[in-house]
Design a protein around this motif. Structure first.
Motif, short mmCIF file in Angstrom:
data_model
loop_
_atom_site.label_atom_id
_atom_site.label_comp_id
_atom_site.label_asym_id
_atom_site.label_seq_id
_atom_site.Cartn_x
_atom_site.Cartn_y
_atom_site.Cartn_z
N ALA A 46 1.58 10.26 -6.71
CA ALA A 46 0.30 9.87 -7.28
C ALA A 46 -0.58 11.06 -7.65
N LEU A 47 -0.19 12.25 -7.21
CA LEU A 47 -1.06 13.39 -7.43
C LEU A 47 -1.10 13.79 -8.90
N GLY A 48 -2.29 13.88 -9.44
CA GLY A 48 -2.45 14.39 -10.79
C GLY A 48 -1.94 13.48 -11.90
N VAL A 49 -1.80 12.18 -11.63
CA VAL A 49 -1.32 11.27 -12.67
C VAL A 49 -2.45 10.33 -13.10
N GLY A 50 -2.31 9.76 -14.27
CA GLY A 50 -3.30 8.81 -14.76
C GLY A 50 -3.29 7.54 -13.93
N SER A 51 -4.42 6.88 -13.88
CA SER A 51 -4.54 5.69 -13.05
C SER A 51 -5.55 4.72 -13.65
N LEU A 52 -5.26 3.43 -13.51
CA LEU A 52 -6.20 2.42 -13.99
C LEU A 52 -7.44 2.38 -13.10
N LEU A 103 0.84 -1.20 0.00
CA LEU A 103 0.00 0.00 0.00
C LEU A 103 0.87 1.25 0.00
N GLY A 104 0.34 2.32 -0.56
CA GLY A 104 0.95 3.63 -0.44
C GLY A 104 -0.05 4.57 0.18
N GLN A 125 1.25 2.85 -6.37
CA GLN A 125 2.32 3.80 -6.61
C GLN A 125 3.55 3.56 -5.75
N SER A 126 3.60 2.47 -5.03
CA SER A 126 4.72 2.20 -4.15
C SER A 126 6.01 1.95 -4.94
N THR A 127 7.12 2.44 -4.40
CA THR A 127 8.43 2.17 -5.02
C THR A 127 8.91 0.75 -4.73
N VAL A 128 8.17 -0.01 -3.95
CA VAL A 128 8.53 -1.42 -3.73
C VAL A 128 8.56 -2.17 -5.07
N ARG A 162 -0.64 3.17 -11.51
CA ARG A 162 -0.66 4.60 -11.79
C ARG A 162 0.54 5.02 -12.63
N ASP A 163 0.37 6.12 -13.33
CA ASP A 163 1.44 6.66 -14.17
C ASP A 163 2.42 7.45 -13.31
N THR A 164 3.14 6.76 -12.46
CA THR A 164 4.12 7.37 -11.59
C THR A 164 5.35 7.79 -12.40
N TYR A 165 6.29 8.43 -11.72
CA TYR A 165 7.51 8.87 -12.41
C TYR A 165 8.26 7.69 -13.02
#
Length: 199
Positions: free
Chosen positions: A50-56, A42-43, A136-139, A154-157
């Motif tokens: 996650a702010l303002g990015v596209g997401s499934l 979880l994040g 969106q976790s970096t794990v 999510r469309d994270t960095y």
């Protein structure tokens, strides 16, 4: 523009060295780890990545509910671990606390919720798991560096950088998840290196 090759190699080495140190530190944890085929970290749903990015999915909760429903229906004997964000030991997310309670209430025998207060290191689980999926976790970067199949919702960095894939449809997500739980894909070194570069 592409990164200087020497710079990129140094960045990847530092990332891999950092992950090795975390794995070595986690080895001091001697209590038995829960069985784990699928790791779902979880994040914070308001996490800055996650702010303002596209997401499934509209929310992390929606993704989690549908994923657990899928596992209960298609892979009922596989072990799923839902890991609370470690920072929640000090700053709990009300949404995540409620979600974990909801999952516990389902009473699924192969579902384990892992609270931040338990201080169970995730790195032992990554060495046991077959697949890792997150919102969106970096794990997922660490998982891919270790050779696990991973996707982000999510469309994270790191998705924007091409390091981790984001499924475009729910059908493609669940087809991918089913296939990799049955026979985990071999992760190419280039994909591991891309994850390390984004780490």
């Amino acid at each position: 523009a592409s990164l200087d090759a020497s710079f990129a190699a140094t960045a990847r080495k530092r990332a891999n060295d950092a992950l090795v140190r975390k794995i070595d530190k986690a080895a001091a944890y001697t209590s038995p780890l829960p069985p784990c085929d699928l790791l779902l970290p979880l994040g914070y749903d308001y996490d800055t990545v996650a702010l303002g990015v596209g997401s499934l999915y509209p929310t992390q909760d929606d993704w989690m509910r549908e994923t657990i429903d899928f596992m209960a229906r298609v892979h009922p004997t596989m072990n799923v671990v839902v890991r609370q964000h470690p920072e929640e030991a000090a700053s709990p997310s009300p949404e995540n606390v409620a979600l974990l309670a909801e999952l516990d209430a389902r009473g699924l025998p192969h579902l384990r919720t892992m609270r931040a207060s338990e201080r169970i290191p995730v790195y032992g689980l990554l060495q046991k798991a077959r697949v890792c999926v997150a919102c969106q976790s970096t794990v997922v970067l660490e998982a891919q560096m270790l050779g696990l199949p991973t996707v982000s919702m999510r469309d994270t960095y790191y998705v924007a950088a091409g390091a981790i894939t984001r499924p475009q449809t729910k059908e493609s997500y669940f087809n991918w998840l089913d296939a990799n739980l049955r026979a985990p894909a071999t992760i190419a070194q280039a994909a591991r290196d891309a994850a390390a570069l984004s780490y």
